[in-house]
Design a protein around this motif. Sequence first.
Motif, mmCIF file in Angstrom:
data_model
loop_
_atom_site.group_PDB
_atom_site.id
_atom_site.type_symbol
_atom_site.label_atom_id
_atom_site.label_comp_id
_atom_site.label_asym_id
_atom_site.label_seq_id
_atom_site.Cartn_x
_atom_site.Cartn_y
_atom_site.Cartn_z
ATOM 1 N N TYR A 66 0.835 -1.205 0.000
ATOM 2 C CA TYR A 66 0.000 0.000 0.000
ATOM 3 C C TYR A 66 0.870 1.257 0.000
ATOM 4 C CZ TYR A 66 -3.868 3.094 1.218
ATOM 5 O OH TYR A 66 -4.802 4.096 1.219
ATOM 6 N N TYR A 67 2.068 1.152 0.558
ATOM 7 C CA TYR A 67 2.992 2.284 0.636
ATOM 8 C C TYR A 67 4.138 2.178 -0.367
ATOM 9 C CZ TYR A 67 0.523 3.475 4.888
ATOM 10 O OH TYR A 67 -0.455 3.815 5.782
ATOM 11 N N GLY A 73 12.262 1.209 -5.796
ATOM 12 C CA GLY A 73 12.634 -0.178 -6.058
ATOM 13 C C GLY A 73 11.862 -1.181 -5.228
ATOM 14 N N TYR A 74 10.655 -0.813 -4.806
ATOM 15 C CA TYR A 74 9.855 -1.701 -3.958
ATOM 16 C C TYR A 74 9.721 -3.100 -4.565
ATOM 17 C CZ TYR A 74 5.921 -3.781 -1.521
ATOM 18 O OH TYR A 74 5.124 -4.658 -0.828
ATOM 19 N N TRP A 79 10.568 -8.824 -4.306
ATOM 20 C CA TRP A 79 10.489 -9.955 -5.232
ATOM 21 C C TRP A 79 10.669 -11.323 -4.558
ATOM 22 C CZ3 TRP A 79 8.240 -11.187 -9.409
ATOM 23 C CH2 TRP A 79 8.624 -12.309 -10.132
ATOM 24 N N PRO A 80 11.683 -11.529 -3.710
ATOM 25 C CA PRO A 80 11.820 -12.850 -3.076
ATOM 26 C C PRO A 80 10.603 -13.231 -2.225
ATOM 27 C CG PRO A 80 13.844 -11.596 -2.828
ATOM 28 C CD PRO A 80 12.810 -10.654 -3.371
ATOM 29 N N LEU A 81 9.946 -12.238 -1.639
ATOM 30 C CA LEU A 81 8.743 -12.507 -0.844
ATOM 31 C C LEU A 81 7.552 -12.793 -1.755
ATOM 32 C CD1 LEU A 81 9.165 -9.694 1.828
ATOM 33 C CD2 LEU A 81 9.763 -12.109 2.041
ATOM 34 N N GLU A 95 17.098 -15.904 1.748
ATOM 35 C CA GLU A 95 16.755 -14.870 0.770
ATOM 36 C C GLU A 95 15.467 -14.147 1.173
ATOM 37 O OE1 GLU A 95 16.376 -14.373 -4.059
ATOM 38 O OE2 GLU A 95 15.748 -16.269 -3.153
ATOM 39 N N ALA A 96 14.471 -14.904 1.636
ATOM 40 C CA ALA A 96 13.220 -14.305 2.083
ATOM 41 C C ALA A 96 13.448 -13.477 3.348
ATOM 42 C CB ALA A 96 12.173 -15.386 2.340
ATOM 43 N N GLU A 97 14.225 -14.016 4.249
ATOM 44 C CA GLU A 97 14.547 -13.308 5.501
ATOM 45 C C GLU A 97 15.218 -11.967 5.200
ATOM 46 O OE1 GLU A 97 14.863 -13.277 9.791
ATOM 47 O OE2 GLU A 97 14.096 -14.914 8.592
ATOM 48 N N ASN A 98 16.199 -11.979 4.298
ATOM 49 C CA ASN A 98 16.905 -10.744 3.941
ATOM 50 C C ASN A 98 15.964 -9.736 3.287
ATOM 51 O OD1 ASN A 98 19.257 -11.842 4.938
ATOM 52 N ND2 ASN A 98 20.020 -12.491 2.944
ATOM 53 N N ALA A 99 15.115 -10.203 2.384
ATOM 54 C CA ALA A 99 14.168 -9.310 1.711
ATOM 55 C C ALA A 99 13.178 -8.716 2.710
ATOM 56 C CB ALA A 99 13.421 -10.065 0.608
ATOM 57 N N PHE A 100 12.724 -9.532 3.643
ATOM 58 C CA PHE A 100 11.778 -9.086 4.668
ATOM 59 C C PHE A 100 12.394 -7.945 5.485
ATOM 60 C CE2 PHE A 100 10.003 -9.741 9.028
ATOM 61 C CZ PHE A 100 8.683 -9.446 8.753
ATOM 62 N N HIS A 101 13.617 -8.134 5.945
ATOM 63 C CA HIS A 101 14.268 -7.105 6.759
ATOM 64 C C HIS A 101 14.644 -5.872 5.929
ATOM 65 C CE1 HIS A 101 14.150 -9.369 10.395
ATOM 66 N NE2 HIS A 101 14.743 -10.401 9.825
ATOM 67 N N LYS A 102 15.035 -6.087 4.679
ATOM 68 C CA LYS A 102 15.381 -4.961 3.803
ATOM 69 C C LYS A 102 14.138 -4.110 3.513
ATOM 70 C CE LYS A 102 17.875 -3.889 -0.447
ATOM 71 N NZ LYS A 102 18.545 -4.413 -1.634
ATOM 72 N N LEU A 103 13.002 -4.779 3.318
ATOM 73 C CA LEU A 103 11.755 -4.062 3.061
ATOM 74 C C LEU A 103 11.329 -3.272 4.300
ATOM 75 C CD1 LEU A 103 9.734 -3.582 0.845
ATOM 76 C CD2 LEU A 103 8.498 -5.613 1.579
ATOM 77 N N LYS A 104 11.461 -3.877 5.470
ATOM 78 C CA LYS A 104 11.133 -3.171 6.710
ATOM 79 C C LYS A 104 12.048 -1.962 6.893
ATOM 80 C CE LYS A 104 10.239 -5.774 10.380
ATOM 81 N NZ LYS A 104 10.183 -6.890 11.344
ATOM 82 N N ALA A 105 13.338 -2.118 6.593
ATOM 83 C CA ALA A 105 14.282 -1.002 6.707
ATOM 84 C C ALA A 105 13.926 0.109 5.716
ATOM 85 C CB ALA A 105 15.711 -1.486 6.472
#
Length: 199
Positions: A66-67, A73-74, A79-81, A95-105
């Motif tokens: 939504y944001y 580059g959202y 993408w991995p999620l 890979e999913a863990e890294n994407a999750f934390h990168k997206l939160k950051a």
Amino acid sequence: MAELAQHSLYANAKKCCFGHATLEYLGHIISKDGVFADQTKIAAMINWPIPTNLRELRAFLGLSGYYQKFVKGYGSIAWPLTNLLKKDSFLWLTEAENAFHKLKAAMTLVPVLALPNFSRFDFEIQYRPGLENKAADALSHMPTSAEFQLLSASFELDSEELLRQNEADTKLSRMIEELQADSSAYLGFSLQQGRLMKE
């Protein structure tokens, strides 16, 4: 209000505010400086626990998506999620863990979007009632375990011991055998690398 009533227009006083410097609207804060993401929603994303199933992942991606206009580059970050949403693809790896934390950051760095020049363009307000407005409702799907995450203590999980206990459980062993014979034997369960997984 009298001016509105004179033209047969009515406003719900509970949903209106006049003379405020900021206005909360559909998860955004609007001010003279521009449009901001609602910080309570950003905080909810930052505190979101690691998804353990597809429903929780969809809810997180729904809220963060939504944001997405605030995050450069959202699509690439998420993408991995997004790949985990494919049928029988939910397997939470590094890979999913890294994407999750990168997206939160990335959500912590959301910019202010400039307001358009209203004097240069004509605008039309479109309202989407009820079920058509699912994105604004994404926060209500946050997993309930998030409330208790701060109350829990971390511990090391002995996966070998857990596997031994699962193998000793006759009901689980029977489920695994039946799923090996027929992958559709139990709705919502599957085998991945010989391990029983709840979808």
